[in-house]
Design a protein around this motif. Structure first.
Motif, mmCIF file in Angstrom:
data_model
loop_
_atom_site.group_PDB
_atom_site.id
_atom_site.type_symbol
_atom_site.label_atom_id
_atom_site.label_comp_id
_atom_site.label_asym_id
_atom_site.label_seq_id
_atom_site.Cartn_x
_atom_site.Cartn_y
_atom_site.Cartn_z
ATOM 1 N N ALA A 187 4.828 5.754 -4.986
ATOM 2 C CA ALA A 187 5.120 6.083 -6.904
ATOM 3 C C ALA A 187 4.019 6.978 -6.783
ATOM 4 C CB ALA A 187 4.167 4.639 -7.626
ATOM 5 N N TYR A 188 3.309 7.121 -6.575
ATOM 6 C CA TYR A 188 2.335 8.705 -6.439
ATOM 7 C C TYR A 188 2.779 9.813 -6.596
ATOM 8 C CZ TYR A 188 -1.533 11.919 -6.068
ATOM 9 O OH TYR A 188 -1.642 13.136 -6.013
ATOM 10 N N LEU A 189 3.677 9.436 -5.434
ATOM 11 C CA LEU A 189 4.816 10.703 -5.104
ATOM 12 C C LEU A 189 5.762 10.904 -6.060
ATOM 13 C CD1 LEU A 189 5.176 10.012 -0.785
ATOM 14 C CD2 LEU A 189 4.050 11.802 -1.226
ATOM 15 N N LEU A 190 6.399 9.678 -6.508
ATOM 16 C CA LEU A 190 7.562 10.417 -7.212
ATOM 17 C C LEU A 190 6.407 10.802 -8.320
ATOM 18 C CD1 LEU A 190 10.475 9.554 -7.730
ATOM 19 C CD2 LEU A 190 10.019 7.405 -9.248
ATOM 20 N N TYR A 191 5.568 10.124 -8.808
ATOM 21 C CA TYR A 191 4.804 11.185 -9.913
ATOM 22 C C TYR A 191 4.919 12.420 -9.762
ATOM 23 C CZ TYR A 191 0.363 12.626 -12.302
ATOM 24 O OH TYR A 191 -0.325 12.866 -12.904
ATOM 25 N N ILE A 192 4.200 13.074 -8.665
ATOM 26 C CA ILE A 192 4.083 14.548 -8.293
ATOM 27 C C ILE A 192 5.580 15.022 -8.489
ATOM 28 C CG2 ILE A 192 2.787 16.145 -6.447
ATOM 29 C CD1 ILE A 192 0.744 14.522 -7.573
ATOM 30 N N LYS A 210 0.746 -1.396 0.135
ATOM 31 C CA LYS A 210 -0.469 -0.055 -0.352
ATOM 32 C C LYS A 210 1.161 1.426 0.010
ATOM 33 C CE LYS A 210 -3.808 -0.610 2.438
ATOM 34 N NZ LYS A 210 -4.880 -0.219 3.602
ATOM 35 N N LEU A 211 2.134 1.250 0.536
ATOM 36 C CA LEU A 211 2.760 2.393 0.892
ATOM 37 C C LEU A 211 3.435 2.631 -0.138
ATOM 38 C CD1 LEU A 211 4.231 1.864 4.783
ATOM 39 C CD2 LEU A 211 2.130 3.094 3.656
ATOM 40 N N VAL A 268 1.528 12.780 1.227
ATOM 41 C CA VAL A 268 2.447 12.424 2.432
ATOM 42 C C VAL A 268 2.087 12.349 3.597
ATOM 43 C CG1 VAL A 268 4.384 13.569 3.736
ATOM 44 C CG2 VAL A 268 4.977 13.665 1.604
ATOM 45 N N CYS A 269 1.129 13.635 4.052
ATOM 46 C CA CYS A 269 0.006 13.107 5.377
ATOM 47 C C CYS A 269 -0.251 11.827 5.185
ATOM 48 C CB CYS A 269 -0.644 14.402 4.817
ATOM 49 S SG CYS A 269 -0.058 15.924 5.380
ATOM 50 N N LEU A 270 -0.942 11.250 3.741
ATOM 51 C CA LEU A 270 -1.735 10.271 4.273
ATOM 52 C C LEU A 270 -0.839 9.269 3.847
ATOM 53 C CD1 LEU A 270 -4.583 9.000 3.470
ATOM 54 C CD2 LEU A 270 -3.504 9.296 0.617
ATOM 55 N N ARG A 271 0.387 8.963 3.467
ATOM 56 C CA ARG A 271 0.805 8.398 3.981
ATOM 57 C C ARG A 271 1.516 7.958 5.451
ATOM 58 N NH1 ARG A 271 6.403 5.842 4.448
ATOM 59 N NH2 ARG A 271 6.939 4.525 2.727
ATOM 60 N N ILE A 272 1.844 9.119 5.903
ATOM 61 C CA ILE A 272 1.730 9.162 7.626
ATOM 62 C C ILE A 272 1.157 8.631 7.912
ATOM 63 C CG2 ILE A 272 1.870 10.791 9.633
ATOM 64 C CD1 ILE A 272 4.375 12.225 7.541
ATOM 65 N N GLN A 273 -0.308 8.610 7.882
ATOM 66 C CA GLN A 273 -1.711 8.180 8.688
ATOM 67 C C GLN A 273 -1.890 6.588 8.304
ATOM 68 O OE1 GLN A 273 -4.653 11.288 7.496
ATOM 69 N NE2 GLN A 273 -4.307 13.365 9.577
ATOM 70 N N ILE A 274 -1.537 6.864 7.233
ATOM 71 C CA ILE A 274 -2.299 5.676 6.892
ATOM 72 C C ILE A 274 -1.256 4.163 7.930
ATOM 73 C CG2 ILE A 274 -1.833 3.615 5.185
ATOM 74 C CD1 ILE A 274 -3.920 5.530 3.852
ATOM 75 N N ASN A 275 0.362 4.250 7.561
ATOM 76 C CA ASN A 275 1.131 3.775 8.192
ATOM 77 C C ASN A 275 0.585 3.178 8.814
ATOM 78 O OD1 ASN A 275 3.756 2.401 7.964
ATOM 79 N ND2 ASN A 275 4.833 4.107 8.287
ATOM 80 N N PRO A 276 0.578 1.429 9.557
ATOM 81 C CA PRO A 276 0.836 1.118 10.733
ATOM 82 C C PRO A 276 1.631 1.398 11.589
ATOM 83 C CG PRO A 276 0.953 -0.879 8.956
ATOM 84 C CD PRO A 276 0.688 0.699 8.298
#
Lengths: 113, 640
Positions: A29-34, A23-24, A71-79
């Motif tokens: 990958a999305y972050l790299l694209y942006i 998931k991360l 980035v915020c989403l990634r931080i919040q999703i990371n278990p």
């Protein structure tokens, strides 16, 4: 010297590949694209000039804003960070992500001219 | 050092304050608007128009009699009146009776019924106007009158008809009654009416009803005051303000207006108490050696000279030096004009403030007048000396004398090492006293180029005029154009009868550093100026389309990379549940993205927000449901 740098980087990539969940990696990958999109816009501005300035700004800010929200989403999703975000479930994080994006895109489209 | 006021100083300051206040009060008003001879003639002409009906006949005949003139053809007028009288109308009887009385040997006979109807009109039920007409008719026809009844009827009507015109008619009626009747209360109405007059700027005093009402009030008030021999309660300033109001209009709209003005003029020029005086100079108030007499018109309001009056100059002081020239000097009357030979006192030229008093009749109002008189003289130019002086004064000056009005024979040459100088004296031609007129200019005119430069000549302490031209210093005024200049002397003043423009001599000026003499272009300000072309804002330079397209592709390329990476990571949508909320969520989300595009191309912020609110709330509800379902599924999965 360069050997140790390469060694560090390859070690880092190895760790990354093994320990991060899928998931991360999707989000990464999305972050790299942006990132690339923003970088290319900046490159154009450097090479060709700032006309029309408002369009450049809105595009660039859109990239930067999206990057930050992802980035915020990634931080919040990371278990692994679950302890810091007890009240925020992954679904809630995703909903926040979408809402913030709506506001961001409203402003960007207004400014793009 | 502290000043202490002693008793004497306090007393003097009080006295001076009192004198100051009294001096202010002594500044009485004099008429600023009055009828001159031509106005009186015009008034007479208006009143002499041929009659159209009985009313106009009344106005004409009685109006002319007030001006002291009899109507053109009295027999004709008398027959006209007799033919047009209608015995059943009180108004017609009034006009006929009054008009016939003004014409000598014109009598109207009335029957007993007519007389009784006139008596019957005098009652509380008739209007004031009707009572006035009935009483006047009875009085003019020589018929007996019950004065006390009239008085009581008038008193009753005044309280009911409380307007200016009605009360004026009541006053007029009362003046026809017997002197034994109790007219006291009606007499008080004069004061009440006078209080209703509007003061306009301290100059005019009139009723808001207009000129006619004011004029009729004046004639009625004086008629009644004369009848009971009591001075009307009008102050002198008020009388003059009334004069200003009534005689400010010099052409009259209607016969009745002209009649009212004639009535008022007659009342003001011939009553027992107040006689306003009009003092004006014949032509401009200027005296000189050729016209040494100061002539004044001293008349009443009907422009008739006051032959029995004594006109005196109380004081005549010079405006400039405040010296008194005359004191208590009388004017002499000749052909209706009062004259004084002012030049006999040998006044210097300038302006003089005259304080004139008209005495001889205790009724005179506004009989102290202030007048400004100008004494003109002729100027003579003496000792006009022209010279060219060397700057270093090594060579002696050569002075040439020029006599007015001749021109100097030789031209004067001055170059940059020399100064050109001019001295002269201005004196009064007759007395030889030195003068300092307001305008003494020296003008240099270049005949070839048309250029002219003007300088001012100044007098020194001994009243000797000097003019010096430093050629080098003044070259900018001349634009450094050398050549022959004609020199003119210009002398002028308001008190000079002979202003002077004298071509004294020709001066040849040589300037150093001369450019090729160009004719002076007269600056013409009124030719069309060169047209200004408007430059529209140039559009910004754009990069070539190829470059833009390349970069567009470049910027979009990371999206492909993203798809490739996601594919490699194995991201898929196999977990997609086709529940209605999730479908609706995705549709709504897609709609929002579509709305963003439409916003960019077509809409404005307000419309977008409106649609966004609708779509957004749907998407939110659907998304909320969908995510909740997902959460439940995840929770159940983890806690198995």
């Amino acid at each position: 010297m360069s050997l140790s740098v390469i060694a560090v980087i390859s070690r880092f990539l190895e760790e990354y590949r093994s320990s991060t969940s899928n998931k991360l990696k999707v989000i990464d990958a999305y972050l790299l694209y942006i990132l690339l999109t923003g970088a290319f816009q900046f490159l154009y501005c450097l090479l060709v000039g700032t006309f029309p300035f408002n369009s450049f700004l809105s595009g660039f800010i859109s990239s930067v804003g999206s990057f930050i929200l992802a980035v915020c989403l990634r931080i919040q999703i990371n278990p692994q960070n679950k302890g810091d975000f007890l009240s925020v479930s992954p679904e809630r994080a995703f909903a926040d992500f979408l809402f913030a994006h709506t506001v961001l895109h409203l402003v960007v489209v207004n400014f793009i001219g | 050092m502290r000043c202490r006021y002693t008793g004497m100083e306090t007393m003097w300051s009080l006295v001076s304050l009192l004198v100051f206040v009294l001096a202010l009060e002594a500044q009485a008003l004099t008429p600023s608007h009055y009828l001159v001879a031509s106005d009186v003639d015009r008034l007479q002409a208006v009143l002499s128009q041929p009659f159209t009906d009985l009313k106009s006949a009344y106005f004409s005949v009685v109006g002319l009699s007030k001006l002291g003139v009899s109507v053109a053809d009295s027999n004709d007028a008398c027959s006209f009146i007799k033919a047009n009288v209608d015995s059943s109308s009180i108004e017609a009887l009034f006009y006929a009776a009054e008009a016939s009385q003004a014409i000598s040997s014109c009598e109207i006979h009335v029957s007993n019924e007519t007389r009784d109807s006139l008596h019957a009109a005098v009652s509380e039920d008739s209007t004031v106007s009707q009572i006035h007409q009935a009483v006047s008719a009875l009085s003019s026809l020589g018929l007996p009158l019950a004065s006390q009844e009239v008085v009581s009827a008038l008193k009753a009507r005044i309280s009911k008809e409380d307007n200016v015109v009605a009360i004026t008619l009541a006053l007029q009626t009362a003046s026809r009654l017997s002197q034994q009747a109790e007219l006291g209360e009606i007499l008080e109405e004069i004061e009440d009416l006078a209080a209703r007059l509007d003061d306009l700027g301290g100059v005019y005093l009139q009723f808001e009803e207009g000129l006619e009402a004011t004029a009729l009030f004046v004639s009625a008030a004086y008629a009644l005051s004369d009848h009971v021999d009591m001075e009307p309660p009008l102050k002198e300033d008020q009388v003059i303000q009334l004069v200003n109001s009534i005689f400010s209009k010099k052409s009259w709209d209607s016969l009745s207006e002209a009649f009212s003005v004639a009535s008022a003029a007659a009342a003001l020029s011939n009553n027992r108490f107040h006689k306003p005086v009009v003092v004006s100079a014949v032509g401009p108030a200027t005296v000189s050696h050729s016209h040494p007499l100061l002539q004044l018109h001293v008349t009443d309001v009907l422009c008739q000279p006051l032959s029995s009056a004594n006109v005196l100059v109380e004081s005549a002081t010079s405006v400039a030096s405040k010296a008194a020239i005359l004191s208590q000097t009388p004017f002499t009357l000749r052909d209706g004009i009062f004259e004084l030979n002012f030049m006999a006192s040998k006044p210097a030229s300038g302006y003089y403030q005259f304080s004139v008093a008209v005495t001889g009749d205790s009724r005179l109002v506004a009989n102290h007048v202030e007048l400004k008189v100008k004494v003109s003289t002729k100027v003579a130019i003496n000792n006009m000396d022209l010279s060219v002086v060397d700057k270093d004064q090594s060579i002696g000056t050569k002075t040439t004398r020029v006599e007015y009005p001749n021109k100097g024979k030789a031209s004067f040459i001055a170059d940059s090492h020399q100064n050109f100088a001019m001295t002269f004296q201005l004196v009064d031609e007759t007395t030889g006293v030195e003068l300092t007129p307001h305008q003494t200019f020296v003008r240099l005119h270049n005949q070839k180029t048309g250029q002219e430069v003007v300088f001012v000549a100044e007098p020194d302490s001994k009243n000797l005029y000097k003019f010096e031209l430093d050629t080098a210093e003044r070259k900018t005024e001349f634009d450094s154009i050398s050549g022959t200049y004609a020199l003119y002397l210009m002398v002028g003043d308001a008190t000079l009868e002979n202003p002077v423009l004298w071509n004294v001599a020709d001066v040849v000026l040589k300037f150093p550093d001369e450019e090729a003499p160009s004719t002076v272009q007269s600056k013409n300000l009124y030719v069309p100026k060169p047209e200004i072309q408007h430059l529209f804002r140039e559009p910004e330079k754009r990069p070539p389309t190829v470059l833009s397209n390349t970069f567009t592709a470049l910027v979009l390329s990371p999206f492909l990379l993203l798809l490739i990476l996601w594919f490699k990571l194995g991201a898929n949508i196999s977990n997609f549940s086709f529940s209605p909320s999730s479908v609706l969520f995705h549709v709504g989300h897609a709609a929002m993205l579509g709305l963003m595009y439409v916003y960019w191309t077509h809409l404005n912020m307000f419309q977008t927000l409106k649609y966004l609110a609708i779509i957004g709330s749907l998407t939110f509800l659907a998304g909320n449901r969908m995510l909740a379902q997902k959460a439940v599924k995840r929770y159940s999965l983890h806690h198995l």
